[in-house]
Design a protein around this motif. Structure first.
Motif, mmCIF file in Angstrom:
data_model
loop_
_atom_site.group_PDB
_atom_site.id
_atom_site.type_symbol
_atom_site.label_atom_id
_atom_site.label_comp_id
_atom_site.label_asym_id
_atom_site.label_seq_id
_atom_site.Cartn_x
_atom_site.Cartn_y
_atom_site.Cartn_z
ATOM 1 N N ASP A 352 0.551 -1.477 -0.018
ATOM 2 C CA ASP A 352 0.090 -0.045 -0.001
ATOM 3 C C ASP A 352 0.576 1.147 0.533
ATOM 4 O O ASP A 352 0.546 2.395 0.219
ATOM 5 N N VAL A 353 1.926 1.433 -0.605
ATOM 6 C CA VAL A 353 2.987 2.411 -0.010
ATOM 7 C C VAL A 353 3.867 2.638 -1.487
ATOM 8 O O VAL A 353 4.369 3.609 -1.251
ATOM 9 N N ARG A 354 3.757 1.499 -1.568
ATOM 10 C CA ARG A 354 5.384 1.223 -2.839
ATOM 11 C C ARG A 354 5.290 2.214 -3.979
ATOM 12 O O ARG A 354 6.240 2.628 -4.453
ATOM 13 N N ARG A 355 3.975 2.312 -4.301
ATOM 14 C CA ARG A 355 3.522 3.418 -5.683
ATOM 15 C C ARG A 355 3.677 4.589 -5.391
ATOM 16 O O ARG A 355 2.138 5.674 -6.131
ATOM 17 N N LYS A 356 3.520 5.247 -4.166
ATOM 18 C CA LYS A 356 3.576 5.945 -3.556
ATOM 19 C C LYS A 356 4.003 7.746 -3.462
ATOM 20 O O LYS A 356 5.460 6.470 -3.596
ATOM 21 N N ASN A 357 3.624 8.332 -3.759
ATOM 22 C CA ASN A 357 5.221 9.259 -3.773
ATOM 23 C C ASN A 357 5.603 9.558 -2.608
ATOM 24 O O ASN A 357 4.925 9.989 -1.922
ATOM 25 N N VAL A 358 6.879 9.830 -2.116
ATOM 26 C CA VAL A 358 7.792 9.708 -0.790
ATOM 27 C C VAL A 358 7.238 11.185 -0.510
ATOM 28 O O VAL A 358 6.869 11.287 0.793
ATOM 29 N N GLY A 359 6.779 11.960 -1.361
ATOM 30 C CA GLY A 359 6.662 14.210 -0.689
ATOM 31 C C GLY A 359 5.946 13.709 -0.025
ATOM 32 O O GLY A 359 5.287 14.510 0.896
ATOM 33 N N THR A 360 4.424 12.861 -0.840
ATOM 34 C CA THR A 360 2.654 12.680 0.320
ATOM 35 C C THR A 360 2.507 11.837 1.014
ATOM 36 O O THR A 360 1.504 11.675 1.657
ATOM 37 N N ALA A 361 3.849 10.628 1.403
ATOM 38 C CA ALA A 361 3.124 9.269 1.978
ATOM 39 C C ALA A 361 4.901 9.372 3.117
ATOM 40 O O ALA A 361 5.168 8.666 2.892
ATOM 41 N N PRO A 362 4.320 10.457 3.974
ATOM 42 C CA PRO A 362 5.667 9.921 5.090
ATOM 43 C C PRO A 362 5.282 9.082 5.368
ATOM 44 O O PRO A 362 4.535 8.397 5.664
ATOM 45 N N PRO A 363 6.373 7.527 6.126
ATOM 46 C CA PRO A 363 6.369 6.820 7.498
ATOM 47 C C PRO A 363 5.518 7.033 8.536
ATOM 48 O O PRO A 363 5.534 8.338 9.270
ATOM 49 N N ARG A 364 4.786 5.725 8.795
ATOM 50 C CA ARG A 364 3.741 6.308 9.764
ATOM 51 C C ARG A 364 3.182 5.094 11.041
ATOM 52 O O ARG A 364 4.114 3.984 10.028
ATOM 53 N N ARG A 365 3.744 4.791 12.270
ATOM 54 C CA ARG A 365 4.040 3.954 12.472
ATOM 55 C C ARG A 365 2.677 2.855 11.924
ATOM 56 O O ARG A 365 1.701 3.230 12.419
ATOM 57 N N ARG A 366 3.765 1.153 12.023
ATOM 58 C CA ARG A 366 2.020 0.521 11.986
ATOM 59 C C ARG A 366 1.398 -0.133 12.973
ATOM 60 O O ARG A 366 -0.144 -0.154 12.487
ATOM 61 N N ARG A 367 1.835 0.247 13.965
ATOM 62 C CA ARG A 367 0.490 -0.518 14.720
ATOM 63 C C ARG A 367 -0.112 -1.353 14.978
ATOM 64 O O ARG A 367 -1.137 -1.261 14.916
ATOM 65 N N ARG A 368 1.144 -2.632 14.713
ATOM 66 C CA ARG A 368 0.253 -3.436 13.937
ATOM 67 C C ARG A 368 0.810 -4.607 15.093
ATOM 68 O O ARG A 368 0.022 -6.467 14.727
ATOM 69 N N ARG A 369 0.019 -3.893 16.120
ATOM 70 C CA ARG A 369 0.407 -5.327 17.438
ATOM 71 C C ARG A 369 -0.684 -5.751 17.838
ATOM 72 O O ARG A 369 -0.577 -6.989 18.279
ATOM 73 N N GLN A 370 -1.587 -5.478 17.809
ATOM 74 C CA GLN A 370 -3.415 -6.052 17.777
ATOM 75 C C GLN A 370 -3.714 -6.475 16.966
ATOM 76 O O GLN A 370 -4.480 -7.892 16.021
ATOM 77 N N GLN A 371 -2.780 -6.736 14.860
ATOM 78 C CA GLN A 371 -3.114 -7.025 14.387
ATOM 79 C C GLN A 371 -2.702 -8.323 14.326
ATOM 80 O O GLN A 371 -2.981 -9.262 13.669
ATOM 81 N N LEU A 372 -1.541 -8.931 15.424
ATOM 82 C CA LEU A 372 -1.149 -10.283 14.481
ATOM 83 C C LEU A 372 -0.810 -11.097 15.525
ATOM 84 O O LEU A 372 -0.502 -10.699 16.890
ATOM 85 N N SER A 373 -1.775 -12.511 14.599
ATOM 86 C CA SER A 373 -1.542 -13.310 16.246
ATOM 87 C C SER A 373 -0.626 -14.165 16.881
ATOM 88 O O SER A 373 -0.353 -14.483 17.681
ATOM 89 N N HIS A 374 1.108 -13.451 16.029
ATOM 90 C CA HIS A 374 1.640 -14.756 16.567
ATOM 91 C C HIS A 374 3.122 -13.654 16.851
ATOM 92 O O HIS A 374 3.788 -13.679 17.704
#
Length: 479
Positions: A352-374
Motif C-alpha cells: 500500500d506504499v510502494r507506488r505512492k510518492n515519497v513527498g506525500t506519503a511519509p512513514p507512519r507507525r504501523r501499529r500492528r501489535r493487536q493485528q498480528l496473532s503471532h
C-alpha cells in the motif's frame, strides 16, 4: 540590592531622609538585630513579577531525592547544593512556608509550582508582608558605592566589620521655585553605614560581582544561560553557512522527543564523521553536549525544552565559541542510522506504499501489535522498527526529503540505495548551523558568580571574608 544585617550607626550629610523611601511596620516591635535592605530600584522584587510569564513559578514539585533535582536540573552547583537542599531550607520547607503565609500553591504537569492565583503579585505580597512583620527596614533608590572590610580594625566601635558607602535620592519639598512634575525636586546624598554582617543578594547585577571581588572573594566571570539558538544566515559572513537552512519556513512546528548534539566551532570539521556515529556513540557523549526532549522551531531558530537544556548545560562552552556552531538533530533517537535505513527499506516494500510518492506519503507507525496473532516480538526487525518511527509533520518531512536530494514525486519503490542512505542520515543527524542566541521569552538566567568552593554552604557565608554572606544568583549556581 544589598541586605545588611546589624547596622551600628549611620553618618550622612543630611539627617532628613525621605520617609517615602523608608517603610517599616508600625505595629511590629523592632528586631533584636536590625535588618536593612538597600534596594537599588524604586520598587523591589521586579524580577519576581517577571518570572514564570508573570505567574512566578516559586518551586519545582517536591522530589524524594534532592540529588535528582540537583544533578538533573542544575548545570552548575548541582553537587554542592545537595546538602543545603537536604538539611537546609528544603523544597518541603519552602512549600510549608508559603502555605503558612497564606499562599495557596498548585503543581502543573511539567512539575513547576505556581500560586493558584496565577499572579506573581501574590508572591510579592507574601514576601513583603513577612519582611514587614519581622521588622525589616526597606530603603529604595539606594546605590551602594562600596563595601569596605574593617575586620582588622580591632578598636572599631562595637567591632563593626564593614563600612558601606551609599548614595540615595532625597525628595525636597516645593520651595515655590518649581521642580519636578509634582512640584518637588530631588538630589542625591551620600551616606555611610557600619555593620557586622553583609548579605549580597544582587542577582546577576555586575555591581554585586564587583563588590565581592573588592572584598577578595573569588568570582567566576558571568555569562548567559538558558537561551534559544538563532539560525545562521547569509549575513553572518561564514562561508560554510551560506546555504539556506533546511528548517526555513517551518516556524511553529513542535517535534516531540528528539536528540540534540552540539558541535562547537572547533568541532565542525568532524560533522561528517559525527553523522555516521551510532546510537551507542551518542550515549557516550558528555552530558553538556547532548540533550533529549521536545524541540520547537521558531522564526529565528531552535527553542523548546531540549534546546534550552542544551544551552544551559553547555553555557560556558557556547560563551567561549561566541555562540557559533552546529546542532545535529536526531528525529529518531531510539534507532541507529542502520536501523532507520532498514525501516525505510521495509516501508518502501509495503504494497500500500510502494507506488505512492515519497513527498506525500511519509512513514507512519504501523501499529500492528493487536493485528498480528503471532505476537509483536516475532516480527522481523525491520518491521518492528516501524513502531518507533515518529509521525513527523508533513511540512517537515517534505523539507527533510528535499535536503536528502530526493524528488518529492519519486515513488517509494524507486528510491535508490544511495537515496535511502541519505534520507536515513538526515533523519538521524540533520546539521543545523547557528550563530547567536535569544533569551527565553522575557526571562533570563546567568551562569558564573561567587565560587561555591569558597562558601560555607551550611551558613551561606564566605570562607574568605567572615561576616559576608551570599544568596541567589550572585552565586555560581543556575538551573
Amino acid at each position: 540590592r544589598h541586605l545588611l544585617l546589624q547596622p551600628l550607626h549611620q553618618n550622612d550629610n543630611n539627617s532628613n531622609n525621605n520617609q517615602n523611601d523608608h517603610h517599616r511596620s508600625s505595629n511590629t516591635p523592632p528586631a533584636k538585630k536590625r535588618v536593612l535592605i538597600l534596594e537599588a530600584t524604586t520598587k523591589p522584587l521586579k524580577k519576581v513579577l517577571q518570572s514564570g510569564g508573570g505567574r512566578c513559578n516559586v518551586l519545582h514539585r517536591t522530589m524524594s531525592t534532592p540529588s535528582h533535582l540537583s544533578l538533573h536540573y542544575y548545570p552548575r552547583g548541582g553537587k554542592e547544593m545537595i546538602g543545603p537542599f537536604t538539611t537546609g531550607f528544603s523544597q518541603k520547607d519552602a512549600w510549608k512556608w508559603f502555605q503558612g503565609e497564606g499562599l495557596d500553591l498548585k503543581i502543573e504537569s511539567d512539575g513547576r509550582v505556581f500560586p493558584k492565583s496565577d499572579d506573581a503579585q501574590s508572591v510579592v505580597d507574601v514576601l513583603s508582608a513577612a519582611a514587614e512583620r519581622a521588622g525589616v527596614e526597606l530603603f529604595t533608590g539606594v546605590k551602594v558605592l562600596s563595601v569596605v572590610n574593617n575586620s582588622s580594625w580591632m578598636m572599631m566601635e562595637q567591632n563593626a566589620k564593614f563600612d558601606i558607602a551609599l548614595e540615595m535620592k532625597q525628595v525636597l519639598k516645593d520651595n515655590g521655585k518649581g521642580g519636578g512634575s509634582n512640584g518637588n525636586s530631588t538630589k542625591r546624598i551620600k551616606s555611610t553605614i557600619s555593620c557586622n554582617s553583609v548579605v549580597l543578594a544582587t542577582g546577576s547585577s555586575p555591581s554585586g560581582y564587583a563588590i565581592a571581588k573588592s572584598l577578595g572573594v573569588d568570582v567566576a566571570s558571568p555569562y548567559p544561560s538558558l537561551f534559544s539558538f538563532r539560525f545562521a544566515t547569509n549575513d553572518d559572513n561564514d562561508d560554510s553557512h551560506t546555504n539556506t537552512h533546511p528548517l526555513e519556513g517551518l516556524h511553529g512546528i513542535s517535534i516531540p522527543d528528539v536528540h540534540l548534539t552540539l558541535m562547537t566551532k572547533n568541532d565542525n570539521d568532524n560533522v561528517t564523521q559525527q553523522q555516521q556515529k551510532t546510537k551507542q556513540n551518542q550515549k557516550n557523549n558528555s552530558k553538556n553536549k547532548t540533550q533529549r526532549g521536545d524541540l520547537l522551531i521558531t522564526h529565528r531558530g531552535l527553542s523548546g525544552p531540549a534546546a534550552l537544556r542544551l544551552s544551559s548545560f553547555a553555557a560556558q562552552e557556547l560563551h567561549q565559541c561566541k555562540y557559533r556552531g552546529t546542532i545535529l538533530i536526531n528525529f529518531i533517537p531510539d534507532l541507529t542510522q542502520k536501523e532507520v535505513y532498514d525501516a525505510l527499506c521495509y516501508y518502501a516494500s509495503l504494497q500500500d506504499v510502494r507506488r505512492k510518492n515519497v513527498g506525500t506519503a511519509p512513514p507512519r507507525r504501523r501499529r500492528r501489535r493487536q493485528q498480528l496473532s503471532h505476537g509483536y516480538d516475532s516480527l522481523p526487525l525491520s518491521e518492528s522498527f516501524m513502531d518507533v518511527l515518529p509521525d513527523l509533520p508533513k511540512r517537515l518531512w517534505f523539507s527533510l526529503i528535499t535536503t536528502s536530494q530526493i524528488d518529492p514525486n519519486t515513488k517509494w519503490s524507486q528510491l535508490s540505495k544511495k537515496q535511502r542512505i541519505s534520507l536515513s542520515q538526515v533523519l538521524t543527524s540533520l546539521p543545523i548551523h547557528f550563530h547567536g542566541k535569544d533569551t527565553n521569552k522575557e526571562e533570563f538566567v546567568t551562569a558564573g558568580g561567587v565560587m561555591l568552593s569558597n562558601v560555607d554552604l551550611k551558613r551561606m557565608e564566605s570562607k574568605q571574608v567572615p561576616g559576608l554572606f551570599f544568596v541567589g544568583e550572585v552565586l555560581n549556581v543556575d538551573g
